[in-house]
Enzyme design. Structure first.
Site, PDB file in Angstrom:
ATOM      1  N   TYR A 153       4.404 -22.191  -1.178  1.00 28.10           N
ATOM      2  CA  TYR A 153       3.321 -21.328  -0.696  1.00 28.10           C
ATOM      3  C   TYR A 153       2.058 -21.418  -1.559  1.00 28.10           C
ATOM      4  CZ  TYR A 153       7.232 -19.036   1.746  1.00 28.10           C
ATOM      5  OH  TYR A 153       8.326 -18.747   2.515  1.00 28.10           O
ATOM      6  N   GLU A 209      12.395   6.288   0.540  1.00 24.94           N
ATOM      7  CA  GLU A 209      12.049   6.122   1.960  1.00 24.94           C
ATOM      8  C   GLU A 209      10.867   6.980   2.397  1.00 24.94           C
ATOM      9  OE1 GLU A 209      16.012   6.973   3.304  1.00 24.94           O
ATOM     10  OE2 GLU A 209      16.302   4.907   3.991  1.00 24.94           O
TER      11      GLU A 209
END
Ligand SMILES: [Zn+2]
Ligand SMILES: [Zn+2]
Length: 388
Positions: free
Chosen positions: A296, A368
């Site tokens: 990448y 979360e």
């Protein structure tokens, strides 16, 4: 400040989706269950859905009621080939595979954003491509989608991506203009010697001694050859050779990764490693075989887009929640989207005392509650980027 309202039941659903994906992680280009779920969910929301782009990639296209530009929001879907070490109800059910980089949360957050945006089509000026990408972890899912015509097919003009990281406090955003994440390349280096009896080294060419010299020798690239102000990493992640006490093996295999922050420096690394490997081996009568795997490129945020996203996030969450970060040596194939259209990549913190293991750790998990901010950020960016 203009907060984006996310209904509590949507936040609960997003957490439930993340936990389901977490329990059923899939590796690069094998995200079949995940992609099928994403496509079904998008269709349930009445969003135009395209499957099989760049392998298992899915794109949902949300057309606003008013004309305007087309932008994309990206979530990657793949998990990592490692075993989870968490004691949670939603622990990975697939042995040797786990979502240790938060891509489960990325998928859930973008689906949550799709729900919110679907309710707001009347005010959207332009089109939003919801891009669910396969194979970020080394597989090159982003270039695969680009090769499949992602930009041309949907007329994408700008790209935005959010990545969950546990190294920032939950709910904090981090980004910077220009290069933000490193380029990555990897290599296999075989030191070919000549095997023999451990008691008669003079009758063999010992590749273990040569490999040991290379471990030190390759570190000279960063310490002695590269400008100290130019961030560069050369890491050997594996050395394999030999089987027992008294046998000199015929060869040793080294595996390494290289991180750089400019294409100029990047272009020199293969040659530098080859030179040191060739000459170190030649000095010992061994031979070097180097296989270079270009991967990448640098992930660089368009300066104007980074300024735009910083402003939008500050307006949505308050300026104290948005930080200009230092570059990091991790890599991302979002970089390929950023090479094609003006783009901005953002980190979203999801760490707290109970979730402090870094991304890619076997016990990585997230707070979360950060996912609600992820949904709001996607929505705020999409509304502002299409509407301007
Ligand atoms: Zn990762
Ligand atoms: Zn990742």
């Amino acid at each position: 400040m203009t907060a984006i309202a996310v209904p509590p039941e949507l936040i609960a659903e997003t957490i439930a989706i993340r936990r389901d994906l977490h329990a059923h992680p899939e590796l690069a280009f094998a995200e079949v269950r995940t992609a099928t779920f994403v496509a079904a969910k998008l269709r349930e929301l009445g969003i135009e859905t395209h499957e099989g782009i760049g392998g298992t990639g899915v794109v949902g296209v949300l057309a606003g009621a008013l004309p305007g530009p087309t932008i994309m929001l990206r979530a990657d879907m793949d998990a990592l080939p490692m075993t989870e070490e968490n004691d949670v109800a939603y622990v990975s059910q697939n042995p040797g595979v786990t979502h240790a980089c938060g891509h489960d949360a990325h998928v859930a957050m973008l689906l949550g954003a799709a729900s919110v945006l679907r309710e707001r089509v009347a005010e959207i000026r332009g089109r939003i491509a919801l891009v669910f990408q396969p194979a970020e972890e080394g597989g090159g899912g982003a270039p695969a989608m680009l090769k499949d015509g992602l930009i041309e097919r949907f007329g994408i003009e700008r790209a935005y991506g959010i990545h969950i990281v546990s190294m920032y406090p939950s709910g904090m955003f981090g980004l910077r203009p220009g290069p933000m994440m490193a380029a990555v390349d990897s290599f296999d280096l075989v030191v070919e010697g000549r095997g023999g009896h451990g008691a008669m080294p003079h009758r063999s060419v010992d590749p273990i001694v040569v490999a040991a010299e290379l471990v030190g020798g390759l570190q000279r690239i960063v310490s002695r050859e590269i400008d100290p102000l130019e961030p560069t990493v050369v890491t050997l992640g594996a050395i394999n050779g030999g089987t027992t006490y008294n046998v000199i093996p015929p060869r040793v295999v080294l595996k390494g990764t290289v991180r750089t922050f400019s294409e100029e420096t990047r272009a020199t690394l293969e040659g530098r490693i080859r030179r040191i490997a060739d000459h170190t081996c030649a000095a010992a009568n061994a031979t070097a075989h180097l296989d270079w795997h270009a991967s990448y490129p640098v992930t660089a945020n368009d300066p104007a887009e980074a300024e735009f996203v910083t402003r939008v996030l500050a307006e949505t969450f308050g300026a104290e929640r948005v930080v200009e970060i230092a570059p990091v040596m991790g890599s991302e194939d979002f970089s390929y989207f950023a090479q094609r259209v003006p783009a901005c990549f953002v980190f979203l913190g999801a760490g707290d005392d109970a979730h402090a293991f870094p991304n890619h750790h076997p016990a990585f998990d997230i707070d979360e509650s950060a996912m609600a901010a992820g949904i709001s950020a996607h929505v705020a960016i999409a509304l502002a980027a299409t509407g301007r």
